[in-house]
Scaffold this motif. Sequence first.
Motif, PDB file in Angstrom:
ATOM      1  N   GLU A  38     -15.819   7.194 -36.992  1.00 42.26           N
ATOM      2  CA  GLU A  38     -17.186   7.548 -37.385  1.00 42.26           C
ATOM      3  C   GLU A  38     -18.165   7.387 -36.231  1.00 42.26           C
ATOM      4  O   GLU A  38     -19.141   8.130 -36.118  1.00 42.26           O
ATOM      5  CB  GLU A  38     -17.627   6.689 -38.568  1.00 42.26           C
ATOM      6  N   ASN A  39     -17.887   6.418 -35.351  1.00 46.92           N
ATOM      7  CA  ASN A  39     -18.765   6.171 -34.207  1.00 46.92           C
ATOM      8  C   ASN A  39     -18.352   6.965 -32.964  1.00 46.92           C
ATOM      9  O   ASN A  39     -18.777   6.646 -31.837  1.00 46.92           O
ATOM     10  CB  ASN A  39     -18.800   4.667 -33.892  1.00 46.92           C
ATOM     11  N   LYS A  40     -17.501   7.963 -33.193  1.00 47.08           N
ATOM     12  CA  LYS A  40     -17.100   8.920 -32.148  1.00 47.08           C
ATOM     13  C   LYS A  40     -16.409   8.247 -30.969  1.00 47.08           C
ATOM     14  O   LYS A  40     -16.567   8.657 -29.813  1.00 47.08           O
ATOM     15  CB  LYS A  40     -18.323   9.729 -31.676  1.00 47.08           C
ATOM     16  N   ARG A  41     -15.647   7.216 -31.274  1.00 46.50           N
ATOM     17  CA  ARG A  41     -14.866   6.522 -30.248  1.00 46.50           C
ATOM     18  C   ARG A  41     -13.429   7.046 -30.181  1.00 46.50           C
ATOM     19  O   ARG A  41     -12.612   6.505 -29.449  1.00 46.50           O
ATOM     20  CB  ARG A  41     -14.862   5.015 -30.504  1.00 46.50           C
ATOM     21  N   VAL A  42     -13.150   8.078 -30.986  1.00 49.39           N
ATOM     22  CA  VAL A  42     -11.810   8.672 -31.010  1.00 49.39           C
ATOM     23  C   VAL A  42     -11.928  10.165 -30.737  1.00 49.39           C
ATOM     24  O   VAL A  42     -12.761  10.855 -31.346  1.00 49.39           O
ATOM     25  CB  VAL A  42     -11.131   8.447 -32.379  1.00 49.39           C
ATOM     26  N   LYS A  43     -11.115  10.666 -29.816  1.00 48.46           N
ATOM     27  CA  LYS A  43     -11.077  12.098 -29.532  1.00 48.46           C
ATOM     28  C   LYS A  43      -9.638  12.598 -29.621  1.00 48.46           C
ATOM     29  O   LYS A  43      -8.702  11.936 -29.165  1.00 48.46           O
ATOM     30  CB  LYS A  43     -11.652  12.385 -28.140  1.00 48.46           C
ATOM     31  N   VAL A  44      -9.510  13.778 -30.218  1.00 50.38           N
ATOM     32  CA  VAL A  44      -8.208  14.447 -30.297  1.00 50.38           C
ATOM     33  C   VAL A  44      -8.300  15.709 -29.456  1.00 50.38           C
ATOM     34  O   VAL A  44      -9.105  16.604 -29.753  1.00 50.38           O
ATOM     35  CB  VAL A  44      -7.850  14.801 -31.756  1.00 50.38           C
ATOM     36  N   ASN A  45      -7.495  15.743 -28.414  1.00 51.34           N
ATOM     37  CA  ASN A  45      -7.556  16.872 -27.467  1.00 51.34           C
ATOM     38  C   ASN A  45      -8.988  17.085 -26.970  1.00 51.34           C
ATOM     39  O   ASN A  45      -9.498  18.209 -26.920  1.00 51.34           O
ATOM     40  CB  ASN A  45      -7.010  18.147 -28.115  1.00 51.34           C
ATOM     41  N   LYS A  46      -9.659  15.952 -26.690  1.00 48.82           N
ATOM     42  CA  LYS A  46     -11.018  15.912 -26.137  1.00 48.82           C
ATOM     43  C   LYS A  46     -12.100  16.338 -27.133  1.00 48.82           C
ATOM     44  O   LYS A  46     -13.250  16.566 -26.754  1.00 48.82           O
ATOM     45  CB  LYS A  46     -11.118  16.773 -24.868  1.00 48.82           C
ATOM     46  N   LYS A  47     -11.738  16.419 -28.417  1.00 52.64           N
ATOM     47  CA  LYS A  47     -12.701  16.800 -29.444  1.00 52.64           C
ATOM     48  C   LYS A  47     -12.826  15.711 -30.509  1.00 52.64           C
ATOM     49  O   LYS A  47     -11.851  15.024 -30.824  1.00 52.64           O
ATOM     50  CB  LYS A  47     -12.299  18.125 -30.104  1.00 52.64           C
ATOM     51  N   ILE A  48     -14.033  15.569 -31.065  1.00 51.62           N
ATOM     52  CA  ILE A  48     -14.275  14.604 -32.142  1.00 51.62           C
ATOM     53  C   ILE A  48     -13.699  15.143 -33.442  1.00 51.62           C
ATOM     54  O   ILE A  48     -13.921  16.316 -33.795  1.00 51.62           O
ATOM     55  CB  ILE A  48     -15.792  14.336 -32.321  1.00 51.62           C
ATOM     56  N   LYS A  49     -12.957  14.319 -34.161  1.00 50.53           N
ATOM     57  CA  LYS A  49     -12.380  14.712 -35.443  1.00 50.53           C
ATOM     58  C   LYS A  49     -12.728  13.673 -36.513  1.00 50.53           C
ATOM     59  O   LYS A  49     -13.098  12.541 -36.199  1.00 50.53           O
ATOM     60  CB  LYS A  49     -10.859  14.840 -35.341  1.00 50.53           C
ATOM     61  N   LYS A  50     -12.591  14.066 -37.781  1.00 49.09           N
ATOM     62  CA  LYS A  50     -12.833  13.143 -38.887  1.00 49.09           C
ATOM     63  C   LYS A  50     -11.572  12.345 -39.212  1.00 49.09           C
ATOM     64  O   LYS A  50     -10.470  12.707 -38.787  1.00 49.09           O
ATOM     65  CB  LYS A  50     -13.283  13.922 -40.124  1.00 49.09           C
ATOM     66  N   SER A  51     -11.731  11.287 -39.996  1.00 52.60           N
ATOM     67  CA  SER A  51     -10.593  10.450 -40.394  1.00 52.60           C
ATOM     68  C   SER A  51      -9.527  11.257 -41.120  1.00 52.60           C
ATOM     69  O   SER A  51      -8.339  10.976 -41.027  1.00 52.60           O
ATOM     70  CB  SER A  51     -11.061   9.303 -41.301  1.00 52.60           C
TER      71      SER A  51
END
Length: 305
Positions: A38-51
């Motif tokens: 939620e705090n945008k500390r995770v990126k998938v293939n350099k993109k922000i994704k939801k849980s």
Amino acid sequence: METREFSVCSGEEKMRLDMFLCKHLPHKSRSYVQNLIENKRVKVNKKIKKSSYKVNCEDNVIVTLPDPVEMNIKGEDIPIDILYEDTDIIVVNKPQGMIVHPASGVYTGTLVNALLNHCSDLSGINGVMRPGIVHRIDKDTSGILVVAKNDNAHNKLAQQLKDHSMTREYIALVEGVLKEDNGIVDKPIARHPRDKVKMAVVHGGKRAVTHYEVIKRFKSNTLIKCVLETGRTHQIRVHMAYIGHPLVGDPVYGYKKQRFRLDGQLLHARKLGFVHPSTGRYMEFETEIPDYFKKIIDIIDKGHV
């Protein structure tokens, strides 16, 4: 800040992003992982994704972990009713009116403050605000909680909650007279769509199952036993209100006009059973309902209201 990088392997595809990270960050809770997302500390293939994003094979997942926060929650000399303690766990009987752990704006007077004064070795899985806390009960609900003193104990107890093998039995006094001797409320619960302070039965919410059994009927009330199959926020309070029998004294889900001057709902976590995280032995603890609860039962039993 620490950065970790993971690749999605065969057998992991189609997992939710939060569940994928829980697998690769085994000492972090799901709520902690969801907070990272939620705090945008995770990126998938350099993109922000939801849980809820379903990972694909060969996805590259990068997580930026925040720096550890210095413990600023202090121990306080608050009496606590300890039912059992060893090197792994503490079983406590929480009184009505005590908040389980600190939260925004509330940093003192909680069960955690009392526990930190009692011992310093509490599990750190849930962070500095909730050390040792495996499960919670509401501020105005009394009763039994088990607290973990190390991460291994925490993980094993949390797994029992997850697979519904932990015994959790409550006693409640509800408004009205239940016709059936027992029943099951199997209705999903989520945040109330219009009132964010409340929970509610909401289509698409998390599955919630409450088993109830009548102990005694009175003229206008029923004393019941509730056994939780799941553990959603305010579950018993929401479910009983949903079927038309809110808890006596409940300031949120109960009747607007209350007959008794109470500090909260008449709900007590009477019994807790679980497998000890180290010995593998099943343990079960039980306490009586508090005196103020007994007093109300006595009043209505004698027909004084």
